[in-house]
Write a protein that holds these residues in place. Structure first.
Motif, PDB file in Angstrom:
ATOM      1  N   TYR A 117       0.827  -1.206   0.000  1.00  0.00           N
ATOM      2  CA  TYR A 117       0.000   0.000   0.000  1.00  0.00           C
ATOM      3  C   TYR A 117       0.862   1.256   0.000  1.00  0.00           C
ATOM      4  O   TYR A 117       0.534   2.240  -0.658  1.00  0.00           O
ATOM      5  N   TRP A 118       1.972   1.199   0.710  1.00  0.00           N
ATOM      6  CA  TRP A 118       2.890   2.337   0.723  1.00  0.00           C
ATOM      7  C   TRP A 118       3.464   2.585  -0.674  1.00  0.00           C
ATOM      8  O   TRP A 118       3.509   3.726  -1.149  1.00  0.00           O
ATOM      9  N   ILE A 119       3.888   1.512  -1.349  1.00  0.00           N
ATOM     10  CA  ILE A 119       4.398   1.662  -2.715  1.00  0.00           C
ATOM     11  C   ILE A 119       3.298   2.182  -3.635  1.00  0.00           C
ATOM     12  O   ILE A 119       3.528   3.053  -4.481  1.00  0.00           O
ATOM     13  N   THR A 120       2.089   1.631  -3.468  1.00  0.00           N
ATOM     14  CA  THR A 120       0.956   2.121  -4.261  1.00  0.00           C
ATOM     15  C   THR A 120       0.804   3.623  -4.130  1.00  0.00           C
ATOM     16  O   THR A 120       0.588   4.331  -5.119  1.00  0.00           O
ATOM     17  N   SER A 121       0.934   4.119  -2.918  1.00  0.00           N
ATOM     18  CA  SER A 121       0.698   5.536  -2.657  1.00  0.00           C
ATOM     19  C   SER A 121       1.700   6.433  -3.365  1.00  0.00           C
ATOM     20  O   SER A 121       1.319   7.372  -4.073  1.00  0.00           O
ATOM     21  N   TRP A 122       2.994   6.156  -3.200  1.00  0.00           N
ATOM     22  CA  TRP A 122       3.934   7.111  -3.774  1.00  0.00           C
ATOM     23  C   TRP A 122       4.131   6.925  -5.282  1.00  0.00           C
ATOM     24  O   TRP A 122       4.427   7.902  -5.984  1.00  0.00           O
ATOM     25  N   VAL A 123       3.938   5.715  -5.795  1.00  0.00           N
ATOM     26  CA  VAL A 123       3.950   5.553  -7.256  1.00  0.00           C
ATOM     27  C   VAL A 123       2.728   6.240  -7.856  1.00  0.00           C
ATOM     28  O   VAL A 123       2.811   6.890  -8.908  1.00  0.00           O
ATOM     29  N   SER A 124       1.589   6.127  -7.196  1.00  0.00           N
ATOM     30  CA  SER A 124       0.381   6.817  -7.639  1.00  0.00           C
ATOM     31  C   SER A 124       0.572   8.327  -7.629  1.00  0.00           C
ATOM     32  O   SER A 124       0.124   9.033  -8.539  1.00  0.00           O
ATOM     33  N   ASN A 125       1.245   8.837  -6.592  1.00  0.00           N
ATOM     34  CA  ASN A 125       1.510  10.280  -6.536  1.00  0.00           C
ATOM     35  C   ASN A 125       2.349  10.733  -7.721  1.00  0.00           C
ATOM     36  O   ASN A 125       2.110  11.800  -8.304  1.00  0.00           O
ATOM     37  N   ALA A 126       3.353   9.919  -8.070  1.00  0.00           N
ATOM     38  CA  ALA A 126       4.179  10.263  -9.234  1.00  0.00           C
ATOM     39  C   ALA A 126       3.347  10.246 -10.510  1.00  0.00           C
ATOM     40  O   ALA A 126       3.483  11.119 -11.370  1.00  0.00           O
ATOM     41  N   MET A 387      -0.149  -3.121  -7.398  1.00  0.00           N
ATOM     42  CA  MET A 387       0.266  -3.040  -6.002  1.00  0.00           C
ATOM     43  C   MET A 387      -0.937  -2.859  -5.077  1.00  0.00           C
ATOM     44  O   MET A 387      -0.941  -3.351  -3.948  1.00  0.00           O
ATOM     45  N   ALA A 388      -1.969  -2.160  -5.548  1.00  0.00           N
ATOM     46  CA  ALA A 388      -3.155  -1.940  -4.727  1.00  0.00           C
ATOM     47  C   ALA A 388      -3.946  -3.218  -4.507  1.00  0.00           C
ATOM     48  O   ALA A 388      -4.675  -3.342  -3.512  1.00  0.00           O
ATOM     49  N   THR A 389      -3.819  -4.194  -5.420  1.00  0.00           N
ATOM     50  CA  THR A 389      -4.583  -5.428  -5.266  1.00  0.00           C
ATOM     51  C   THR A 389      -4.131  -6.243  -4.056  1.00  0.00           C
ATOM     52  O   THR A 389      -4.922  -7.001  -3.493  1.00  0.00           O
ATOM     53  N   VAL A 390      -2.877  -6.084  -3.658  1.00  0.00           N
ATOM     54  CA  VAL A 390      -2.357  -6.884  -2.536  1.00  0.00           C
ATOM     55  C   VAL A 390      -3.076  -6.540  -1.228  1.00  0.00           C
ATOM     56  O   VAL A 390      -3.626  -7.431  -0.574  1.00  0.00           O
ATOM     57  N   PRO A 391      -3.110  -5.263  -0.805  1.00  0.00           N
ATOM     58  CA  PRO A 391      -3.859  -4.962   0.425  1.00  0.00           C
ATOM     59  C   PRO A 391      -5.358  -5.177   0.280  1.00  0.00           C
ATOM     60  O   PRO A 391      -6.026  -5.565   1.246  1.00  0.00           O
ATOM     61  N   TYR A 392      -5.921  -4.943  -0.913  1.00  0.00           N
ATOM     62  CA  TYR A 392      -7.346  -5.191  -1.121  1.00  0.00           C
ATOM     63  C   TYR A 392      -7.671  -6.667  -0.908  1.00  0.00           C
ATOM     64  O   TYR A 392      -8.634  -7.025  -0.225  1.00  0.00           O
ATOM     65  N   LEU A 393      -6.856  -7.536  -1.519  1.00  0.00           N
ATOM     66  CA  LEU A 393      -7.100  -8.971  -1.424  1.00  0.00           C
ATOM     67  C   LEU A 393      -6.908  -9.476   0.002  1.00  0.00           C
ATOM     68  O   LEU A 393      -7.676 -10.303   0.499  1.00  0.00           O
ATOM     69  N   LEU A 394      -5.895  -8.963   0.687  1.00  0.00           N
ATOM     70  CA  LEU A 394      -5.655  -9.381   2.065  1.00  0.00           C
ATOM     71  C   LEU A 394      -6.783  -8.920   2.986  1.00  0.00           C
ATOM     72  O   LEU A 394      -7.186  -9.648   3.906  1.00  0.00           O
ATOM     73  N   ALA A 395      -7.311  -7.725   2.743  1.00  0.00           N
ATOM     74  CA  ALA A 395      -8.419  -7.223   3.568  1.00  0.00           C
ATOM     75  C   ALA A 395      -9.681  -8.058   3.358  1.00  0.00           C
ATOM     76  O   ALA A 395     -10.362  -8.429   4.322  1.00  0.00           O
ATOM     77  N   THR A 396      -9.996  -8.363   2.101  1.00  0.00           N
ATOM     78  CA  THR A 396     -11.184  -9.182   1.844  1.00  0.00           C
ATOM     79  C   THR A 396     -10.993 -10.600   2.369  1.00  0.00           C
ATOM     80  O   THR A 396     -11.940 -11.226   2.865  1.00  0.00           O
ATOM     81  N   ALA A 397      -9.756 -11.109   2.296  1.00  0.00           N
ATOM     82  CA  ALA A 397      -9.478 -12.429   2.848  1.00  0.00           C
ATOM     83  C   ALA A 397      -9.668 -12.426   4.372  1.00  0.00           C
ATOM     84  O   ALA A 397     -10.146 -13.410   4.951  1.00  0.00           O
ATOM     85  N   ALA A 398      -9.304 -11.316   5.009  1.00  0.00           N
ATOM     86  CA  ALA A 398      -9.500 -11.201   6.457  1.00  0.00           C
ATOM     87  C   ALA A 398     -10.986 -11.248   6.804  1.00  0.00           C
ATOM     88  O   ALA A 398     -11.399 -11.914   7.764  1.00  0.00           O
ATOM     89  N   GLN A 399     -11.806 -10.563   6.017  1.00  0.00           N
ATOM     90  CA  GLN A 399     -13.252 -10.587   6.265  1.00  0.00           C
ATOM     91  C   GLN A 399     -13.811 -12.003   6.080  1.00  0.00           C
ATOM     92  O   GLN A 399     -14.634 -12.466   6.881  1.00  0.00           O
TER      93      GLN A 399
END
Length: 471
Positions: A117-126, A387-399
């Motif tokens: 998610y951190w990588i997603t954020s700063w690559v997205s900012n660029a 990169m955003a799919t990783v935290p999304y998938l982990l969050a849905t897997a947690a649910q």
């Protein structure tokens, strides 16, 4: 300050982070928790960045079938929003997907969520900054040498960075103003364009040679970036007032508002600009305004709206890019320098994020890749999407884990069935994002993840050496 030798009264385990901070006197005049309106603006502002001003042109090659892809993406984004809302009810701490993944699966899963998610954020900012250069050029004529375009992109990145360093009070104010200002021209096209709608401008339903499923998937690959940011309120839950109630509501309201503008705006542009012209247009919303009212003033107005929109998105994304590593650093999974917080903002994380995004921007321009902004933008967008799919998938897997293991927050059977269906849809949507990102983006994203594994090994070793072994 607590007197020496005195003991602090322990707070209840379920006390929201924001309330704990306020009780301990750590909220300064520059730090203020977000209410529902600001949290909703944060979600909408992060979802609706500068991409919407390019979307009609990007998907025109596939025909109006791309609207079907938009609808499917909207359903997936709403499912994710519902999942984040339910998870925030269980654990309303700052960090969003990181907190959910770590609570369910342990340190390593939490680290992967935080790292990606951190990588997603700063690559997205660029990517957003590079996408802003074309609009800045229409306003200030900066086009020319690579370094002038690079300088414009850096200015676009650092202005929101300074707003974040001033404190969450100013982040919320900038987000509210940016969201309101950018919606005026967007709604002008989205609603006003319907009065000038001409079905002859739509072109074919399917303009590409691929089968319908392939066309929808290909169009979706370009549209995936549009809905990144759905997790914004969840990531900043510790700064949201009454997060158990407001995070879910802000996420749903933000996604629905963004979907309304996206779908209606794209349809309006399709119906006001001839399909052939739209396929070659670099400013489709400008062309739509010109077609509606005549003249050429639309280009300047839309360029100004695009710059405001991107600044607003960068303002929110800069905050989010510092919140997740802050939460991970507090748990010893990120370097301790990310845990420093002033005026309600993880200032070190903000600075590091902006610096990394700036280095990436300078590299792309200096290496010659920046000569074609659209190619640089597309590459950065697809890497961001994966990169955003990783935290999304982990969050849905947690649910899914909580529901299957009987830890669904004591919901009744009808709620359990509904939550299960939503979680499965969100999980399938996250997997679809992986396929839509493309092979090159997946390749580069996996390399980022492998670097993260090494970082985790070092941080885990430090925790064990300090006598606090990972979960």
């Amino acid at each position: 300050m607590q007197e020496p030798g005195s003991a602090a009264k322990p707070a209840p385990a379920d006390t929201p982070v924001g309330e704990l901070i306020e009780e301990r006197g750590e909220l300064s005049k520059h730090a203020r928790r977000f209410g529902l309106p600001i949290a909703t603006c944060l979600v909408m502002g992060n979802i609706i960045g500068g991409g919407i001003f390019r979307l009609p042109h990007d998907v025109a090659a596939y025909g109006t079938i791309s609207l079907v892809a938009f609808a499917i993406l909207t359903v997936g984004a709403i499912a994710l929003a519902l999942v984040f809302g339910r998870l925030a009810e269980r654990d309303p701490r700052t960090g969003g997907p990181y907190v959910y993944a770590r609570e369910a699966f342990g340190d390593f899963a939490g680290f992967l969520a935080a790292w990606s998610y951190w990588i997603t954020s700063w690559v997205s900012n660029a990517a957003l900054a590079v996408g802003a250069v074309g609009y800045v050029n229409l306003l200030f004529k900066v086009d020319g040498s690579w370094w002038t375009m690079c300088l414009a992109a850096l200015v676009v990145q650092w202005l929101p960075g300074f707003a974040n360093l001033a404190g969450t009070r100013y982040v919320g104010a900038v987000q509210l103003v940016a969201t309101v200002l950018k919606f005026a021209p967007l709604l002008l096209v989205a609603i006003g364009g319907l009065f000038f709608f001409d079905a002859d401008n739509l072109g074919p339903f399917q303009a590409s040679d691929s089968n319908p499923v392939g066309a929808i998937s290909a169009a979706a690959a370009l549209l995936l970036f549009s809905y990144l940011g759905v997790e914004s309120a969840a990531v900043s839950a510790g700064e949201v007032r009454d997060p158990r109630r407001n995070v879910g509501r802000a996420t749903i309201f933000g996604v629905l508002g963004a979907a309304f503008v996206y779908l209606l705006g794209t349809l309006a542009v399709f119906g006001t600009v001839n399909h052939e012209k739209l396929m070659s247009s670099q400013a489709p919303f400008s062309d739509a305004v010109n077609a509606m009212f005549g003249g050429t003033w639309g280009g300047t107005a839309v360029a100004l709206a695009a710059v405001i929109s991107i600044l607003g998105a960068l303002n929110g994304w800069t905050l989010l890019s510092a919140q997740t590593p802050f939460a991970a650093a507090k748990d010893g999974l990120f370097p301790s320098m990310f845990a420093k917080k002033e005026r309600g903002v993880p200032t070190t994380g903000v600075v590091i994020t902006v610096v990394l995004a700036s280095i990436l921007t300078v590299y792309n321009y200096a290496s010659g890749q920046g000569k074609d902004d659209s190619e640089v933008f597309t590459l950065l967008v697809t890497v961001t999407t994966f990169m955003a799919t990783v935290p999304y998938l982990l969050a849905t897997a947690a649910q899914i884990y909580y529901l299957v293991s009987g830890q669904g927050a004591r919901v009744n059977r009808s709620r359990l069935v509904r939550d299960s269906v939503v979680a499965v849809i969100a999980c399938a949507f996250s997997m679809w994002l992986v396929g839509g990102a493309g092979y090159e983006a997946v390749y580069q994203g996996v390399m980022f993840l492998f670097v993260g594994v090494i970082v985790y090994a070092v941080m885990s070793a430090r925790k064990k050496k300090a006598g606090t072994p990972p979960v």
